[in-house]
Design a protein around this motif. Structure first.
Motif, mmCIF file in Angstrom:
data_model
loop_
_atom_site.group_PDB
_atom_site.id
_atom_site.type_symbol
_atom_site.label_atom_id
_atom_site.label_comp_id
_atom_site.label_asym_id
_atom_site.label_seq_id
_atom_site.Cartn_x
_atom_site.Cartn_y
_atom_site.Cartn_z
ATOM 1 N N SER A 111 16.183 62.962 -0.615
ATOM 2 C CA SER A 111 17.173 64.009 -0.350
ATOM 3 C C SER A 111 18.397 63.449 0.358
ATOM 4 O O SER A 111 19.515 63.939 0.172
ATOM 5 N N ALA A 112 18.221 62.418 1.168
ATOM 6 C CA ALA A 112 19.368 61.782 1.817
ATOM 7 C C ALA A 112 20.249 61.093 0.785
ATOM 8 O O ALA A 112 21.475 61.107 0.883
ATOM 9 N N ALA A 113 19.611 60.503 -0.224
ATOM 10 C CA ALA A 113 20.371 59.771 -1.241
ATOM 11 C C ALA A 113 21.206 60.705 -2.108
ATOM 12 O O ALA A 113 22.340 60.384 -2.466
ATOM 13 N N ALA A 154 17.938 52.680 7.714
ATOM 14 C CA ALA A 154 17.257 53.634 6.834
ATOM 15 C C ALA A 154 17.412 55.036 7.401
ATOM 16 O O ALA A 154 17.449 55.225 8.628
ATOM 17 N N VAL A 155 17.511 56.010 6.514
ATOM 18 C CA VAL A 155 17.513 57.422 6.908
ATOM 19 C C VAL A 155 16.168 58.007 6.510
ATOM 20 O O VAL A 155 15.786 57.960 5.327
ATOM 21 N N VAL A 156 15.444 58.531 7.490
ATOM 22 C CA VAL A 156 14.056 58.948 7.297
ATOM 23 C C VAL A 156 13.810 60.266 8.031
ATOM 24 O O VAL A 156 14.653 60.732 8.805
ATOM 25 N N VAL A 157 12.641 60.845 7.791
ATOM 26 C CA VAL A 157 12.224 62.033 8.534
ATOM 27 C C VAL A 157 11.825 61.605 9.940
ATOM 28 O O VAL A 157 11.100 60.626 10.133
ATOM 29 N N LEU A 309 16.285 64.699 10.112
ATOM 30 C CA LEU A 309 16.521 63.371 9.558
ATOM 31 C C LEU A 309 17.203 62.499 10.603
ATOM 32 O O LEU A 309 18.079 62.958 11.334
ATOM 33 N N VAL A 310 16.783 61.232 10.673
ATOM 34 C CA VAL A 310 17.363 60.286 11.617
ATOM 35 C C VAL A 310 17.682 58.984 10.902
ATOM 36 O O VAL A 310 17.083 58.649 9.877
ATOM 37 N N ALA A 311 18.643 58.249 11.452
ATOM 38 C CA ALA A 311 18.927 56.892 10.988
ATOM 39 C C ALA A 311 18.236 55.927 11.939
ATOM 40 O O ALA A 311 18.321 56.079 13.162
ATOM 41 N N VAL A 312 17.523 54.943 11.395
ATOM 42 C CA VAL A 312 16.846 53.949 12.223
ATOM 43 C C VAL A 312 17.433 52.568 11.947
ATOM 44 O O VAL A 312 17.690 52.203 10.796
#
Length: 330
Positions: A111-113, A154-157, A309-312
């Motif tokens: 969904s981020a993409a 990376a953007v993840v839950v 969603l967060v960016a790590v």
């Protein structure tokens, strides 16, 4: 005064550590050798030499399988750190030679993409050009790839196991910085022929088509449905929201999807979700007021949760303007 004695630094290669890392995580040594593109004999010899130099047995046999020993697990944690730092060193050297023209590796959940991070993705693409490499995967593999130095960002839950457990499987996997990106409304989607009586009674919702069992989003959705009194029994699993939406259209079940899922608003019959916070969210009690029965394929019932969603990024990694550009553009 005598200077303190120093432990001898073992003479190891990053190749040997990569052999250990891959063999420890692959289903079998045959698959590990295939992934490394070496023979199984070369893999065995490389690990045997690593054991000899460390003076530690890294693997032990359990039946016909070779599994990490307790000492091997501790060594693997350090191997992950060394390999991630070696990758950082390589990228730093490349950037010192060529500026910021080297590869930039970005990981995104689906969904981020396709929606949430499209402006930031476009901004990084303009800066990185053909050096941008994008991987789309689920949250835990992407988070661990960042922690191992295999991805720059990376953007993840936010609630994924690699973050919430501090990386309990691998001690090195807590070394990340986390930046909030968005709250993503997840809406309940039902087949078009659902009755008002069913919509208003969560006990009658479902069955469900869902993300794979054990995935971060699946865990969140199962808990939220149970809290609403619904049974999250699942008949089909897919990590692709488009597949799940198609299954709902065919009448094979209900789904919970990002409100911007590809095709949802184009094909759906309801008004756009209001974006209400998940606390106290209630189903609409009927088909959305903007419904048009002609050509109806799905019904949007209402919001279930807001997925964070967060960016790590990995702490200690060399700074990169492409990371900064992504974070200010998202």
């Amino acid at each position: 005064m005598n200077s303190p004695s120093l432990f001898a630094v073992p003479s190891l290669s990053t190749q040997q550590l990569r052999y250990l890392q891959t063999a420890a995580r692959a289903p079998s040594w045959t698959e590990a050798a295939n992934e490394l593109r070496v023979t199984q004999s070369a893999l065995s010899q490389g690990i045997a030499e690593l054991e000899r130099r460390l003076g530690i047995e890294l693997f032990e046999r359990v039946g016909r399988r070779r599994v990490l020993s307790s000492a091997g697990n501790e060594i693997l944690v350090q191997a992950d750190r060394v390999l991630a730092q070696a990758a950082d060193l390589g990228r730093l050297a490349e950037r010192l030679r060529h500026g910021f023209a080297g590869a930039y590796r970005l990981g995104l959940i689906d969904s981020a993409a396709v929606a949430t991070c499209r402006p930031a993705l476009a901004a990084v693409r303009r800066l990185a050009g053909d050096a941008l490499n994008v991987i789309v995967d689920t949250s835990v593999p992407l988070t661990r790839a960042v922690q191992r130095g295999e991805l720059d960002l990376a953007v993840v839950v936010a609630d994924n196991a690699a973050l919430t457990s501090g990386g309990s499987q691998l001690g090195s996997e807590s070394n990340v910085a986390v930046t909030a990106v968005a709250e993503e409304p997840m809406v309940i989607v039902a087949p078009a022929n659902v009755s008002t009586e069913v919509v208003t009674d969560p006990r009658r919702w479902g069955p469900w088509v869902m993300p794979p069992e054990g995935s971060t989003t699946r865990v969140l959705l199962d808990a939220a449905l149970r809290a609403r009194g619904a049974d999250p029994t699942t008949t089909l699993e897919s990590s692709n929201p488009t597949v799940l939406l198609s299954m709902v259209e065919l009448g094979l079940g209900w789904a919970v999807l990002p409100d911007h899922a590809p095709g949802l608003q184009r094909r759906g019959t309801g008004a756009k979700p209001t974006g209400a916070k998940p606390t106290g969210a209630k189903p609409t009690g009927a088909k959305p007021t903007g419904a048009k029965p002609t050509g109806a394929e799905v019904v949007i019932i209402g919001e279930l949760i807001a997925r964070r969603l967060v960016a790590v990024t990995r702490t200690g990694a060399p700074s990169d303007p492409r990371t900064e550009r992504f974070l200010v553009s998202v």
